[in-house]
Motif scaffolding. Structure first.
Motif, short mmCIF file in Angstrom:
data_model
loop_
_atom_site.label_atom_id
_atom_site.label_comp_id
_atom_site.label_asym_id
_atom_site.label_seq_id
_atom_site.Cartn_x
_atom_site.Cartn_y
_atom_site.Cartn_z
N ARG A 128 0.84 -1.20 0.00
CA ARG A 128 0.00 0.00 0.00
C ARG A 128 0.88 1.25 0.00
O ARG A 128 0.60 2.22 -0.69
N ASN A 129 1.94 1.24 0.81
CA ASN A 129 2.83 2.41 0.87
C ASN A 129 3.49 2.66 -0.48
O ASN A 129 3.62 3.80 -0.92
N ASN A 132 0.81 4.01 -2.91
CA ASN A 132 0.45 5.39 -2.57
C ASN A 132 1.54 6.36 -3.00
O ASN A 132 1.26 7.43 -3.56
N CYS A 239 -10.56 3.61 -8.28
CA CYS A 239 -9.38 3.92 -7.47
C CYS A 239 -8.28 4.51 -8.34
O CYS A 239 -7.69 5.54 -8.00
#
Length: 263
Positions: A128-129, A132, A239
């Motif tokens: 996720r990091n 992002n 998304c």
């Protein structure tokens, strides 16, 4: 005159780096291509080089002395994200199971083994990091924060109401305006001509087109269709679209200049 190329992933940077290698003697080109190679260098060591080309935090190069020509290249945000994803997926699929399991190939492994919904919407925290920082409106956060992890540094301020979307966009636009030139991938001939103009005496950039690895023959609509065929849901597509909202505004600012006299 120093030359600083801020290379955003999947924007023809390998071709630009090859042109810079043709235009300058190897001894004046900084060997670092990523932050982890740049950080161990002292200020004095950095200032021994004339050319910098890589995936760098812009702020790490503030210590360079004297005049410089600083430039970057932008690409349609949706096209860049999908190209980045399919590039990682292809690289991961080409690895053996043993190679794919290595820690340095985590991103390739995730793209190759996870479904699009798992990859873009779920996954472990480290994935996720990564997504992002590298996908979510990367242009906006990178140029506003002048670092690859710009989102990580700025999202907390946004969440606490200390910086608005408008302020974030204004920061990105103001910092982009400090560069000597912001090209788009539609302007690659102009990029190569600029490098020819900056070249050291006795060095030349061939007239032939350098390999442009941002395009694999698939327009963005075809990549979307391919992602859908792999099982991407409406939620995944929404998304990805949200990750392009602010970047679309920045890209449009420079895309509309292509071909104009002001460019």
């Amino acid at each position: 005159m120093r030359v600083v190329f801020l290379h955003i992933p999947k924007t023809a940077g390998q071709s630009v780096h090859a042109a810079l290698e043709a235009a300058f003697e190897p001894s004046v080109i900084c060997p670092a291509r990523v932050n982890d190679q740049l950080r161990p260098m002292s200020i004095a060591e950095l200032n021994r080089y004339q050319v910098f080309s890589g995936h760098f935090d812009w702020c790490l190069l503030d210590c360079l002395k004297g005049p410089s020509y600083r430039f970057t290249i932008l690409r349609d945000p949706m096209e860049r994200i999908l190209s980045f994803y399919f590039f990682l997926r292809k690289q991961g699929e080409a690895l053996s199971p043993q190679e794919r399991a290595k820690p340095q190939h985590t991103g390739m492994r995730a793209a190759a083994e996870m479904s699009p919904d798992e990859y873009f919407l779920a996954g472990p925290p480290h994935l996720r990091n990564f997504l992002n920082d590298h996908y979510d409106n990367f242009y906006t956060y990178y140029f506003a924060g002048r670092t690859y992890r710009g989102r990580t540094g700025l999202i907390g301020l946004q969440n606490r109401g200390l910086i608005s979307r408008t302020q974030l966009m204004d920061m990105a636009r103001a910092n982009l305006a400090e560069l000597d030139r912001v090209f788009t991938v539609d302007e690659m001939p102009a990029v190569f001509q600029t490098i020819r103009d900056l070249a050291m005496p006795g060095r030349s950039v061939p007239e032939r087109e350098f390999r442009n690895n941002v395009n694999d023959g698939l327009p963005v609509a075809s990549r979307v269709q391919r992602l859908r065929e792999l099982g991407a849901s409406d939620e995944t597509m929404a998304c990805i679209a949200s990750w392009c909202e602010m970047d679309n505004e920045l890209y449009a600012l420079y895309r509309q200049r292509v071909g104009s006299p002001a460019a």
